[in-house]
Scaffold this motif. Structure first.
Motif, PDB file in Angstrom:
ATOM      1  N   ASN A  53      44.698  33.284  35.124  1.00  0.00           N
ATOM      2  CA  ASN A  53      45.844  34.021  34.606  1.00  0.00           C
ATOM      3  C   ASN A  53      45.422  35.003  33.514  1.00  0.00           C
ATOM      4  O   ASN A  53      46.117  35.205  32.517  1.00  0.00           O
ATOM      5  CB  ASN A  53      46.904  33.040  34.069  1.00  0.00           C
ATOM      6  N   ASP A  54      44.211  35.551  33.698  1.00  0.00           N
ATOM      7  CA  ASP A  54      43.663  36.460  32.692  1.00  0.00           C
ATOM      8  C   ASP A  54      42.840  37.533  33.422  1.00  0.00           C
ATOM      9  O   ASP A  54      41.830  37.212  34.077  1.00  0.00           O
ATOM     10  CB  ASP A  54      42.788  35.676  31.713  1.00  0.00           C
ATOM     11  N   ALA A  56      40.883  40.008  32.331  1.00  0.00           N
ATOM     12  CA  ALA A  56      39.510  40.215  31.848  1.00  0.00           C
ATOM     13  C   ALA A  56      38.591  39.105  32.351  1.00  0.00           C
ATOM     14  O   ALA A  56      37.463  39.359  32.804  1.00  0.00           O
ATOM     15  CB  ALA A  56      39.506  40.262  30.324  1.00  0.00           C
ATOM     16  N   GLU A  57      39.095  37.885  32.273  1.00  0.00           N
ATOM     17  CA  GLU A  57      38.282  36.763  32.755  1.00  0.00           C
ATOM     18  C   GLU A  57      38.065  36.870  34.255  1.00  0.00           C
ATOM     19  O   GLU A  57      36.977  36.580  34.762  1.00  0.00           O
ATOM     20  CB  GLU A  57      38.955  35.434  32.408  1.00  0.00           C
ATOM     21  N   ALA A  58      39.093  37.274  34.963  1.00  0.00           N
ATOM     22  CA  ALA A  58      38.975  37.408  36.420  1.00  0.00           C
ATOM     23  C   ALA A  58      37.911  38.444  36.779  1.00  0.00           C
ATOM     24  O   ALA A  58      37.117  38.244  37.709  1.00  0.00           O
ATOM     25  CB  ALA A  58      40.327  37.783  37.009  1.00  0.00           C
ATOM     26  N   GLN A  59      37.886  39.560  36.037  1.00  0.00           N
ATOM     27  CA  GLN A  59      36.849  40.578  36.297  1.00  0.00           C
ATOM     28  C   GLN A  59      35.455  40.011  36.059  1.00  0.00           C
ATOM     29  O   GLN A  59      34.529  40.211  36.862  1.00  0.00           O
ATOM     30  CB  GLN A  59      37.074  41.783  35.381  1.00  0.00           C
ATOM     31  N   ASP A  60      35.292  39.329  34.924  1.00  0.00           N
ATOM     32  CA  ASP A  60      33.973  38.749  34.616  1.00  0.00           C
ATOM     33  C   ASP A  60      33.534  37.770  35.704  1.00  0.00           C
ATOM     34  O   ASP A  60      32.369  37.740  36.111  1.00  0.00           O
ATOM     35  CB  ASP A  60      34.020  38.023  33.262  1.00  0.00           C
ATOM     36  N   ILE A  61      34.478  36.971  36.147  1.00  0.00           N
ATOM     37  CA  ILE A  61      34.148  35.952  37.158  1.00  0.00           C
ATOM     38  C   ILE A  61      33.723  36.617  38.464  1.00  0.00           C
ATOM     39  O   ILE A  61      32.697  36.257  39.059  1.00  0.00           O
ATOM     40  CB  ILE A  61      35.356  35.021  37.383  1.00  0.00           C
ATOM     41  N   VAL A  62      34.491  37.612  38.897  1.00  0.00           N
ATOM     42  CA  VAL A  62      34.161  38.282  40.166  1.00  0.00           C
ATOM     43  C   VAL A  62      32.800  38.978  40.057  1.00  0.00           C
ATOM     44  O   VAL A  62      31.983  38.936  40.991  1.00  0.00           O
ATOM     45  CB  VAL A  62      35.284  39.277  40.539  1.00  0.00           C
ATOM     46  N   GLN A  63      32.554  39.609  38.924  1.00  0.00           N
ATOM     47  CA  GLN A  63      31.245  40.255  38.745  1.00  0.00           C
ATOM     48  C   GLN A  63      30.121  39.221  38.811  1.00  0.00           C
ATOM     49  O   GLN A  63      29.107  39.427  39.483  1.00  0.00           O
ATOM     50  CB  GLN A  63      31.196  40.992  37.405  1.00  0.00           C
ATOM     51  N   ASP A  64      30.312  38.102  38.114  1.00  0.00           N
ATOM     52  CA  ASP A  64      29.287  37.051  38.133  1.00  0.00           C
ATOM     53  C   ASP A  64      29.050  36.537  39.549  1.00  0.00           C
ATOM     54  O   ASP A  64      27.908  36.297  39.956  1.00  0.00           O
ATOM     55  CB  ASP A  64      29.707  35.887  37.228  1.00  0.00           C
ATOM     56  N   VAL A  65      30.146  36.379  40.301  1.00  0.00           N
ATOM     57  CA  VAL A  65      30.016  35.837  41.656  1.00  0.00           C
ATOM     58  C   VAL A  65      29.241  36.808  42.547  1.00  0.00           C
ATOM     59  O   VAL A  65      28.322  36.402  43.285  1.00  0.00           O
ATOM     60  CB  VAL A  65      31.406  35.528  42.246  1.00  0.00           C
ATOM     61  N   PHE A  66      29.573  38.090  42.484  1.00  0.00           N
ATOM     62  CA  PHE A  66      28.857  39.042  43.343  1.00  0.00           C
ATOM     63  C   PHE A  66      27.389  39.181  42.931  1.00  0.00           C
ATOM     64  O   PHE A  66      26.512  39.358  43.789  1.00  0.00           O
ATOM     65  CB  PHE A  66      29.561  40.407  43.337  1.00  0.00           C
ATOM     66  N   LEU A  67      27.127  39.079  41.636  1.00  0.00           N
ATOM     67  CA  LEU A  67      25.723  39.106  41.198  1.00  0.00           C
ATOM     68  C   LEU A  67      24.974  37.884  41.721  1.00  0.00           C
ATOM     69  O   LEU A  67      23.813  37.967  42.122  1.00  0.00           O
ATOM     70  CB  LEU A  67      25.636  39.155  39.667  1.00  0.00           C
ATOM     71  N   GLN A  68      25.677  36.757  41.721  1.00  0.00           N
ATOM     72  CA  GLN A  68      25.024  35.546  42.240  1.00  0.00           C
ATOM     73  C   GLN A  68      24.796  35.659  43.745  1.00  0.00           C
ATOM     74  O   GLN A  68      23.742  35.240  44.246  1.00  0.00           O
ATOM     75  CB  GLN A  68      25.872  34.309  41.922  1.00  0.00           C
TER      76      GLN A  68
END
Lengths: 198, 270
Positions: A53-54, A56-68
């Motif tokens: 429900n955030d 900014a956090e959602a963006q960070d998470i998606v970026q981390d996932v695609f990098l992984q």
């Protein structure tokens, strides 16, 4: 001359295409990453936003996932599930970790009661992948709403809230054994209803 | 054969709801049960599909570029450029760090060496003192040994200087008598042992004489009276200093003795 309307690919074709993109990423093909993002970016972001429900956090998470996915592409095992399942699991786990880490449980408990929202109105690119996702999202929602209401609630809390078994039982004011049984029956029914591979 | 319990655990596992000992036990069970593994995979796929049930939200427009920018290059060629002018401060800092580490190690090593040397010095001092004490003890012992040896030598010397003389009978009534005289010139004393010496009347005594060339007359050594058994052992001391005891004689004198020999010499020895 009017361009032909895109046709949604079948499940197997989508899974194979995403696996091929991942294989290309493993070879260092950056364009494959861009294409995989076009295919999965939106549902993964929606999932991350739904859990945290955030924005900014959602963006960070998606970026981390695609990098992984980029870094671990060589480790992908097709026998263990689709690329979408892998990416969705990574996204959900990271989102739940963040939620638990930031101790925003009270806020989330309030948000968890919200009803599933209808799909966003069309406006995105009508690619074959997005059409496929839209269809599958509809199928999942239909399957979810096809469950008994108590099973649906237990399943939603189990997947999106990041609550423990005991917390779900407390939240729904039911015995722990009842919650376990609802999750079991609900998930088995979803498995029967949904296609084997997304 | 999958049981209801296994289905329940697999469902909870698909949502990551198994924790602690329950989760650990299930992972162990999963490792040894391929059928259960297949069930878990299928349930995990069904659970993952719930991601699509999230209300669709359009991600920010810049997110894709952000991700693509973060992926600089293929994994194999993922080399980050690093200009030399940026590298220099790091190199200096690294050199300083290495130097500081080296000096710290040297300092530690020297401290250890110093401590070791101190310990060795203290041990050497203790050993030196112990040796000193041992030497002092041995010196004292040697001194005592030398003193004792000297005494023994003096005693031996004294013994060599002793004059031992057997006296022979000069009269018929002392023919069986056995008399030995031992003379110590240092101490100016003598010892007589006599057996089978004839007993005397109460009016007579035997008198001892030491013949010294330094004197015109024999030197008086004292009187004694022989008992009935004829055995006599006695020490004697001349009434004048004797330089050279050339001979010993025993005469028969009147009771109490005489200053100058008058009676017959009954025993004589040189």
């Amino acid at each position: 001359m009017t361009p032909a309307a895109p046709v949604a690919a079948d499940d197997g074709a989508q899974a194979r295409e995403q696996a091929a993109l991942l294989a290309a990423m493993a070879r260092g093909d950056k364009s494959a990453l861009a294409r995989l993002y076009d295919s999965l970016g939106r549902p993964l972001y929606s999932l991350a936003f739904r859990v945290t429900n955030d924005a900014a956090e959602a963006q960070d998470i998606v970026q981390d996932v695609f990098l992984q996915l980029w870094q671990k592409a060589t480790a992908y095992d097709t026998s263990r599930g689709s690329v979408f399942s892998w990416a969705a699991t990574l996204t959900r786990n990271r989102a739940i970790d963040r939620v638990r880490m930031r101790k925003r449980r009270t806020e989330l408990l309030a948000g968890a009661a919200a009803e599933l929202q209808p799909a966003a109105p069309a406006g995105d690119t009508d690619s074959a992948a997005s059409l496929w996702l839209r269809e599958k999202a509809g199928a999942v929602r239909a399957a979810l709403t096809g469950l008994a209401p108590d099973q649906q609630k237990a399943i939603e809390l189990a997947f999106f809230s990041g609550l423990t078994q005991q917390e779900i039982a407390a939240k729904l004011n039911e015995p722990l054994g009842t919650i376990k049984a609802r999750i079991r029956r609900g998930l088995l029914k979803l498995r029967e209803t949904l296609p084997s591979r997304l | 054969m999958i049981t209801d319990r296994q289905e329940e655990l697999a469902s909870l596992h698909a949502f990551g709801l198994l924790e602690g000992a329950e989760g650990a036990a299930f992972v162990v069970e999963l490792a040894g049960n391929p059928e259960l593994r297949t069930l878990c995979d299928s349930l995990a796929g069904a659970a993952a599909s719930l991601a699509l049930a999230a209300p669709p939200v359009e991600p920010p427009a810049g997110l894709k570029d952000r991700i693509l920018d973060a992926v600089a290059a293929p994994a194999g060629d993922n080399v980050v450029a690093f200009p030399l002018h940026k590298f220099a401060p790091w190199a200096v800092a690294a050199a300083l760090a290495v130097a500081a580490t080296w000096f710290a190690n040297q300092n530690m090593a020297l401290r250890n060496d110093n401590l070791t040397l101190r310990n060795e010095r203290q041990l050497a001092e203790v050993a030196y003192k112990m040796t000193q004490n041992q030497l002092a003890e041995r010196s004292l012992l040697a001194e005592q040994m030398i003193t004792d040896l000297g005494r023994q030598l003096r005693r031996a010397d004294d013994l060599t200087r002793l004059k031992v003389t057997a006296l022979a009978s000069l009269a018929g009534n002392t023919r069986e008598a056995q008399v030995i005289a031992v003379w110590n010139p240092e101490q100016q004393t003598g010892l007589l042992t006599m057996e089978k010496l004839p007993a005397l009347a109460d009016t007579q005594d035997y008198q001892i004489w030491i013949v010294d060339p330094a004197y015109k007359d024999p030197v008086n050594g004292g009187v004694f009276h022989a008992g009935a058994d004829g055995r006599v052992t006695l020490g004697f001391k001349p009434d004048q200093p004797v330089k050279q005891a050339a001979a010993f004689a025993i005469s028969l004198e009147k009771r109490g003795g005489v200053p100058k020999a008058e009676g017959p010499i009954v025993l004589l020895g040189k």
